[in-house]
Design an enzyme around this catalytic site. Structure first.
Site, PDB file in Angstrom:
ATOM      1  N   ASP A  10       0.875  -1.180   0.000  1.00  0.00           N
ATOM      2  CA  ASP A  10       0.000   0.000   0.000  1.00  0.00           C
ATOM      3  C   ASP A  10       0.909   1.225   0.000  1.00  0.00           C
ATOM      4  OD1 ASP A  10      -2.436   1.573   0.327  1.00  0.00           O
ATOM      5  OD2 ASP A  10      -1.816   1.878   2.398  1.00  0.00           O
ATOM      6  N   SER A  11       0.297   2.396  -0.194  1.00  0.00           N
ATOM      7  CA  SER A  11       1.087   3.632  -0.129  1.00  0.00           C
ATOM      8  C   SER A  11       1.558   3.922   1.295  1.00  0.00           C
ATOM      9  CB  SER A  11       0.240   4.806  -0.623  1.00  0.00           C
ATOM     10  OG  SER A  11      -0.854   5.003   0.250  1.00  0.00           O
ATOM     11  N   CYS A  74      -4.384  -1.496  -1.930  1.00  0.00           N
ATOM     12  CA  CYS A  74      -4.516  -0.065  -2.181  1.00  0.00           C
ATOM     13  C   CYS A  74      -5.433   0.102  -3.397  1.00  0.00           C
ATOM     14  CB  CYS A  74      -3.138   0.525  -2.479  1.00  0.00           C
ATOM     15  SG  CYS A  74      -3.170   2.241  -3.027  1.00  0.00           S
ATOM     16  N   ASN A  75      -6.540   0.773  -3.192  1.00  0.00           N
ATOM     17  CA  ASN A  75      -7.503   0.950  -4.293  1.00  0.00           C
ATOM     18  C   ASN A  75      -6.924   1.784  -5.419  1.00  0.00           C
ATOM     19  OD1 ASN A  75     -10.569   0.241  -3.201  1.00  0.00           O
ATOM     20  ND2 ASN A  75      -9.095   0.668  -1.606  1.00  0.00           N
ATOM     21  N   GLU A 153      -2.424   8.909   8.027  1.00  0.00           N
ATOM     22  CA  GLU A 153      -0.961   8.751   8.103  1.00  0.00           C
ATOM     23  C   GLU A 153      -0.389   9.515   9.299  1.00  0.00           C
ATOM     24  OE1 GLU A 153       1.365   6.965   6.079  1.00  0.00           O
ATOM     25  OE2 GLU A 153      -0.385   5.927   5.280  1.00  0.00           O
ATOM     26  N   CYS A 185     -11.040   2.973  -0.102  1.00  0.00           N
ATOM     27  CA  CYS A 185      -9.621   3.283   0.146  1.00  0.00           C
ATOM     28  C   CYS A 185      -9.283   2.548   1.430  1.00  0.00           C
ATOM     29  CB  CYS A 185      -9.408   4.781   0.327  1.00  0.00           C
ATOM     30  SG  CYS A 185      -7.756   5.208   0.945  1.00  0.00           S
ATOM     31  N   THR A 186      -8.191   1.817   1.424  1.00  0.00           N
ATOM     32  CA  THR A 186      -7.916   0.958   2.579  1.00  0.00           C
ATOM     33  C   THR A 186      -7.542   1.752   3.832  1.00  0.00           C
ATOM     34  OG1 THR A 186      -5.685   0.649   1.668  1.00  0.00           O
ATOM     35  CG2 THR A 186      -7.300  -1.104   1.262  1.00  0.00           C
ATOM     36  N   HIS A 187      -7.250   3.032   3.672  1.00  0.00           N
ATOM     37  CA  HIS A 187      -7.018   3.864   4.864  1.00  0.00           C
ATOM     38  C   HIS A 187      -8.320   4.198   5.606  1.00  0.00           C
ATOM     39  CE1 HIS A 187      -3.075   4.709   3.067  1.00  0.00           C
ATOM     40  NE2 HIS A 187      -2.722   5.356   4.155  1.00  0.00           N
TER      41      HIS A 187
END
Ligand code: DGL
Length: 266
Positions: A10-11, A74-75, A153, A185-187
């Site tokens: 992922d980012s 990560c989408n 983040e 969004c995985t976040h």
């Protein structure tokens, strides 16, 4: 049976939502996680650049870590690169978009589904294209939520500032009578409390994490590459940014010790 680890990227921290689901569903599997925190956020970047990052990260997982499967957690990266990754690499490559959409279609009762994601994901149209391909009997109402990833983040999950931003970004969806909101969004599952407060408790929030873990289990079973029970699994976490911050914040978000996060460069 195959002892090799499953690779996930992922980012940044978002893919840890998928890691959590994998740890719960597949406790014998070993995981290698790459969080590209040195280059997050992906959402505002051009699709070509995100595609290049996704190829680099997948190559790192396959060539340096010898993974048996890659999960694009990560989408934004899956929207930009999933097909290309599947064509380029020999290991199975799974994304989060199809599992998430499937779960949302199952959850809705009035067939009005909201989808929120990064600018890159929403602009790609990946959810609408897939819904058409699946002939999903739902109307999708999509909205980009720039800024959400940065709050996660920084570990600001429930502050007044994120609440104000959520009020503004989610307002169009509140007018649409959606009964289900797909966190594309995985976040975003880390902002679930704020998002639920804004949308109202009657709206069901759907994360792709659990459904993605079920897909991983199906592929492991179908291809016979699951890891047998035995030695406790070893998980490794890598960050392209500040590894100390990654270990500390990642452990908090994941709900278990990460131990040491190791540095990586592609
Ligand atoms: N978790 C990533 C996603 O699912 C966030 C992308 C970003 O870094 O903006 O899209």
């Amino acid at each position: 049976m195959d002892e090799r680890p499953i690779g996930i990227f992922d980012s940044g921290f978002g893919g840890l939502t998928v890691v959590r689901a994998l740890l719960d569903l597949l406790p014998h599997e070993q995981l290698v996680y790459l969080g590209d925190t040195g280059r997050y956020p992906y959402g505002p970047r051009p699709a070509d650049e995100v595609r290049r990052f996704a190829i680099e990260l997948t190559a790192t997982l396959v060539e340096r870590h010898d993974v048996k499967m890659v999960v694009v957690a990560c989408n934004t990266a899956a929207s930009a690169a999933l097909e290309e990754l599947r064509a380029r690499f020999r290991v199975p490559v799974l994304g989060v978009i199809e599992p998430g959409l499937r779960a949302a279609v199952q959850a809705t009762r009035n067939a009005q589904v909201g989808v929120i994601g990064t600018v890159g994901t929403i602009a790609s149209g990946s959810y609408q294209h897939l819904a058409e391909a699946m002939r999903a009997p739902v109307d999708l109402h999509c909205a980009a939520c720039p800024g959400f990833v940065e709050f996660v983040e920084r570990g600001e999950l429930d502050t007044d500032q994120v609440h104000v931003l959520a009020e503004r970004l989610l307002a169009p969806l509140r007018e649409r009578d959606v009964d289900t909101l797909l966190l594309g969004c995985t976040h975003y599952p880390y902002l679930a409390r704020t998002i639920a407060d804004v949308m109202g408790r009657e709206v069901v929030l759907v994360s792709s994490a659990e459904e993605t873990a079920f897909d991983v289990r199906s592929v492991l079973a179908a291809t016979g590459i699951g890891r047998p029970p035995g030695e406790p699994p070893l998980h490794r976490f890598y960050s392209s940014g500040d590894v100390g911050h990654f270990a500390e914040m990642g452990g908090r978000l994941l709900g278990r010790e990460i131990g040491v996060a190791e540095p990586f460069v592609c």
